[in-house]
Structures are given as structure tokens and as C-alpha cells.
Scaffold this motif. Structure first.
Motif, mmCIF file in Angstrom:
data_model
loop_
_atom_site.group_PDB
_atom_site.id
_atom_site.type_symbol
_atom_site.label_atom_id
_atom_site.label_comp_id
_atom_site.label_asym_id
_atom_site.label_seq_id
_atom_site.Cartn_x
_atom_site.Cartn_y
_atom_site.Cartn_z
ATOM 1 N N VAL A 159 0.888 -1.081 0.126
ATOM 2 C CA VAL A 159 -0.009 0.069 -0.091
ATOM 3 C C VAL A 159 0.906 1.086 0.016
ATOM 4 C CG1 VAL A 159 -1.673 1.338 1.272
ATOM 5 C CG2 VAL A 159 -2.138 -0.966 1.394
ATOM 6 N N VAL A 160 0.723 2.259 -0.874
ATOM 7 C CA VAL A 160 1.415 3.399 -1.092
ATOM 8 C C VAL A 160 0.466 4.416 -0.648
ATOM 9 C CG1 VAL A 160 2.737 4.719 -2.504
ATOM 10 C CG2 VAL A 160 2.918 2.407 -3.071
ATOM 11 N N LEU A 161 1.139 5.519 0.380
ATOM 12 C CA LEU A 161 0.171 6.463 0.820
ATOM 13 C C LEU A 161 1.141 7.635 0.259
ATOM 14 C CD1 LEU A 161 -0.130 5.433 4.635
ATOM 15 C CD2 LEU A 161 -1.668 4.862 2.566
ATOM 16 N N SER A 162 -0.033 8.441 -0.325
ATOM 17 C CA SER A 162 0.643 9.843 -1.033
ATOM 18 C C SER A 162 -0.235 10.961 -0.381
ATOM 19 C CB SER A 162 0.422 9.820 -2.392
ATOM 20 O OG SER A 162 0.936 10.700 -3.367
ATOM 21 N N ARG A 194 4.277 12.134 7.438
ATOM 22 C CA ARG A 194 3.684 11.901 8.606
ATOM 23 C C ARG A 194 2.261 12.120 8.714
ATOM 24 N NH1 ARG A 194 7.244 12.590 12.854
ATOM 25 N NH2 ARG A 194 5.222 11.787 14.042
ATOM 26 N N MET A 195 1.772 12.807 7.640
ATOM 27 C CA MET A 195 0.344 12.989 7.842
ATOM 28 C C MET A 195 -0.651 11.650 7.933
ATOM 29 S SD MET A 195 -1.356 13.740 3.938
ATOM 30 C CE MET A 195 -2.927 13.167 4.238
ATOM 31 N N TRP A 196 0.042 10.504 7.617
ATOM 32 C CA TRP A 196 -0.360 9.249 7.408
ATOM 33 C C TRP A 196 -0.103 8.409 8.738
ATOM 34 C CZ3 TRP A 196 -4.175 8.747 4.131
ATOM 35 C CH2 TRP A 196 -4.088 9.309 2.818
ATOM 36 N N ASP A 197 0.390 9.022 9.771
ATOM 37 C CA ASP A 197 0.739 8.405 11.136
ATOM 38 C C ASP A 197 -0.395 7.722 11.425
ATOM 39 O OD1 ASP A 197 3.478 9.301 10.746
ATOM 40 O OD2 ASP A 197 3.328 10.847 12.587
ATOM 41 N N ALA A 198 -1.605 8.119 11.607
ATOM 42 C CA ALA A 198 -2.724 7.375 12.172
ATOM 43 C C ALA A 198 -2.992 6.168 11.501
ATOM 44 C CB ALA A 198 -3.812 8.523 12.247
ATOM 45 N N GLN A 199 -2.725 5.984 10.246
ATOM 46 C CA GLN A 199 -3.066 4.965 9.287
ATOM 47 C C GLN A 199 -2.019 3.757 9.323
ATOM 48 O OE1 GLN A 199 -4.240 8.063 8.009
ATOM 49 N NE2 GLN A 199 -6.090 7.546 9.163
ATOM 50 N N ALA A 200 -0.623 4.349 9.607
ATOM 51 C CA ALA A 200 0.323 3.427 9.117
ATOM 52 C C ALA A 200 0.259 2.308 10.092
ATOM 53 C CB ALA A 200 1.604 4.361 9.456
ATOM 54 N N ASP A 216 7.515 11.415 0.610
ATOM 55 C CA ASP A 216 7.309 12.662 0.420
ATOM 56 C C ASP A 216 7.114 13.175 -0.997
ATOM 57 O OD1 ASP A 216 7.550 13.090 3.320
ATOM 58 O OD2 ASP A 216 9.619 13.419 3.259
ATOM 59 N N THR A 217 6.031 13.894 -1.400
ATOM 60 C CA THR A 217 6.121 14.266 -2.861
ATOM 61 C C THR A 217 7.332 15.355 -2.972
ATOM 62 O OG1 THR A 217 3.518 14.119 -2.899
ATOM 63 C CG2 THR A 217 4.438 15.586 -4.387
ATOM 64 N N ARG A 218 7.850 15.542 -4.229
ATOM 65 C CA ARG A 218 8.662 16.096 -4.623
ATOM 66 C C ARG A 218 8.368 17.688 -3.962
ATOM 67 N NH1 ARG A 218 9.812 17.532 -10.925
ATOM 68 N NH2 ARG A 218 10.007 15.216 -10.962
ATOM 69 N N GLY A 219 9.550 18.392 -3.678
ATOM 70 C CA GLY A 219 9.254 19.768 -3.121
ATOM 71 C C GLY A 219 8.987 19.667 -1.533
ATOM 72 N N HIS A 220 8.581 18.580 -0.919
ATOM 73 C CA HIS A 220 8.126 18.573 0.310
ATOM 74 C C HIS A 220 8.924 17.671 1.293
ATOM 75 C CE1 HIS A 220 4.465 19.659 -1.740
ATOM 76 N NE2 HIS A 220 3.807 20.099 -0.423
#
Length: 255
Positions: free
Chosen positions: A19-22, A30-36, A49-53
């Protein structure tokens, strides 16, 4: 523009389905910490992390959605993953939709949260100009206010501060160039070509991508299902983690 090697974190069941989380504009993996954690009990979880982030490279913009998609394909190839479930929120879901349209063979299941196939370009060009002039901190407070409902933010001042700092730390060029990508985005003609089993999730109180934007996506993707989550704004996965994590697990295990 050439694809870049984005920063990523792998966790969960090493031999399980992937599963990839974008992430969304202005956030990191880290915005996906609650799901990981819960996803990791059943899947091999790849967050990036999306490019630039975050810790990813920051090429000079503008970026286009195909640049972000190529980065994700490069990541899958680097990890030796031929086929994955892809879950994205906002900009991350835009990337996921484009990946599903261009490379359907790489997608096992798709979940699209709090996003749109098309948004007014003038708003994003103005935000890109502001951030290039003054940095991401110039928009961090207003962005976080749209990410969450006011009762949720009022009850969790530490979370407000953490996410404000996350946005403010986003490199200005990276944030602005991703605004360019959204300004140039129109995926409406791609929707009918998406064949992966798709769950679409809207936050009932999301001012950035209200439920009508998600309904448009559902009407365009054959067989897509819509879940509207009450008491949730744009980062619905953070505000209502229990509901959304359960919905993701159910959908991905069936896909």
C-alpha cells in the motif's frame, strides 16, 4: 522534467501486499501516522514525501501532475513493486488518479480522499506567487484552518501547532511548484479510463474539496464508491482516523 528519487519510509508486513500512501500539498508522509500502524498489520506500507516536500528533492518548478506521477512510478520501480494499492489525499489523490489512468497495470486498488479532478486555476496561481515571494509560512495558518474543523482544532492546540509547522517548513519552491501542478490539472477526461476498484472519501465539512468534487469523481470512474465522513474537513484521515482507517482496510482487502 526528469523523475526524482523521493524520500520514502517502509513499514508493516514485509511480504504482504503493498500500500502506497501519497501526501497532500504542504504535508509530508507523517500525515499518515494515524493509518500506518493498522495498515501495517496487513500490508507492506510505503509512505513518501511528494517532490518539493519534506526530505524529497526540490527541483525548480513549475511541476506538472505527470512529473509527480513519474516520481511515484520511479519509487515503485526502485522498490521492485510491480503492482500496489495506492491511497492519496488531495494532491496525493490527484497523483494516484493520473497513475491509474496512465499505468493501470500498476494499480491493484485505489482510494482517493478529499480531492478533485479539476480546480479553478487562478486560486492556485495566486497562492504560488504568494509563496514564492514570502515562503510557505505565509499560508500555513490559513491552510491548517481549512484542513480541520474548528472544534477539532480548538480541542487540540498541539496538533494545530504541529501541522502549522509542517506547512511552514515546506520549501517555498516545492509548495509553489505543486500549486502550479494543481493549476494546470484537469483529470476529468481520465476518470472513465480508471479500471482499478476505487473508494472515494469526502470530508463533509471540507471547504477545499467539498463532497460535490468527490461526487464528480465517483460519477466518472466505473464502479467507484463514495463515503462521506461527517465532522471532517480536508485532512479527514487525521480528524476521523478510526472511520477512515477501517474503510481503507475493508476496501483494500477486497480489491
Amino acid at each position: 522534467m526528469s523523475a526524482v528519487d523521493v524520500h520514502h519510509v517502509v513499514s508493516g508486513v514485509n511480504e504482504g501486499p503493498v500500500v502506497v500512501l501519497s501526501n497532500s500539498l504542504g504535508s509530508t508522509h507523517r500525515m499518515w501516522d494515524a493509518q500506518a500502524g493498522a495498515l501495517g498489520e496487513r500490508f507492506k506500507v510505503v509512505r513518501y514525501d511528494t517532490r518539493g516536500h519534506g526530505s524529497s528533492p526540490v527541483p525548480q518548478g513549475p511541476y506538472f501532475i505527470d512529473d509527480l506521477t513519474d516520481d511515484l512510478v520511479r519509487l515503485l520501480d526502485r522498490l521492485g513493486v510491480q503492482r500496489a494499492h495506492v491511497v492519496g489525499l488531495s494532491l496525493g489523490a490527484m497523483t494516484a488518479m493520473r497513475l491509474a489512468a496512465r499505468f493501470p497495470e500498476r494499480i491493484q486498488g485505489l482510494a482517493l480522499l478529499c480531492t478533485a479532478a479539476h480546480l479553478p486555476s487562478a486560486d492556485w496561481r495566486a497562492r504560488a506567487k504568494l509563496v514564492r515571494m514570502h515562503g510557505s509560512a505565509a499560508v500555513s495558518t490559513s491552510v491548517v484552518q481549512r484542513w480541520f474543523t474548528e472544534p477539532f482544532l480548538s480541542a487540540q492546540p498541539e496538533l494545530r501547532a504541529d501541522f502549522d509547522a509542517m506547512v511552514a517548513a515546506t520549501p517555498g519552491e516545492g509548495y509553489a511548484a505543486c500549486c502550479d501542478a494543481i493549476a494546470n490539472l484537469d483529470l476529468r477526461q481520465d476518470l472513465s479510463s480508471i479500471s482499478a476498484p476505487t473508494l472515494v472519501i469526502a470530508g463533509a465539512d471540507d471547504p477545499a474539496t467539498p463532497p460535490a468534487k468527490l461526487e464528480e469523481i465517483v460519477s466518472g470512474i466505473p464502479g467507484a464508491r463514495l463515503l462521506v465522513v461527517e465532522h471532517a474537513a480536508h485532512l479527514a484521515n487525521v480528524e476521523q482516523p478510526g472511520i477512515i482507517t477501517s474503510a481503507l482496510i475493508e476496501h483494500l482487502e477486497r480489491s
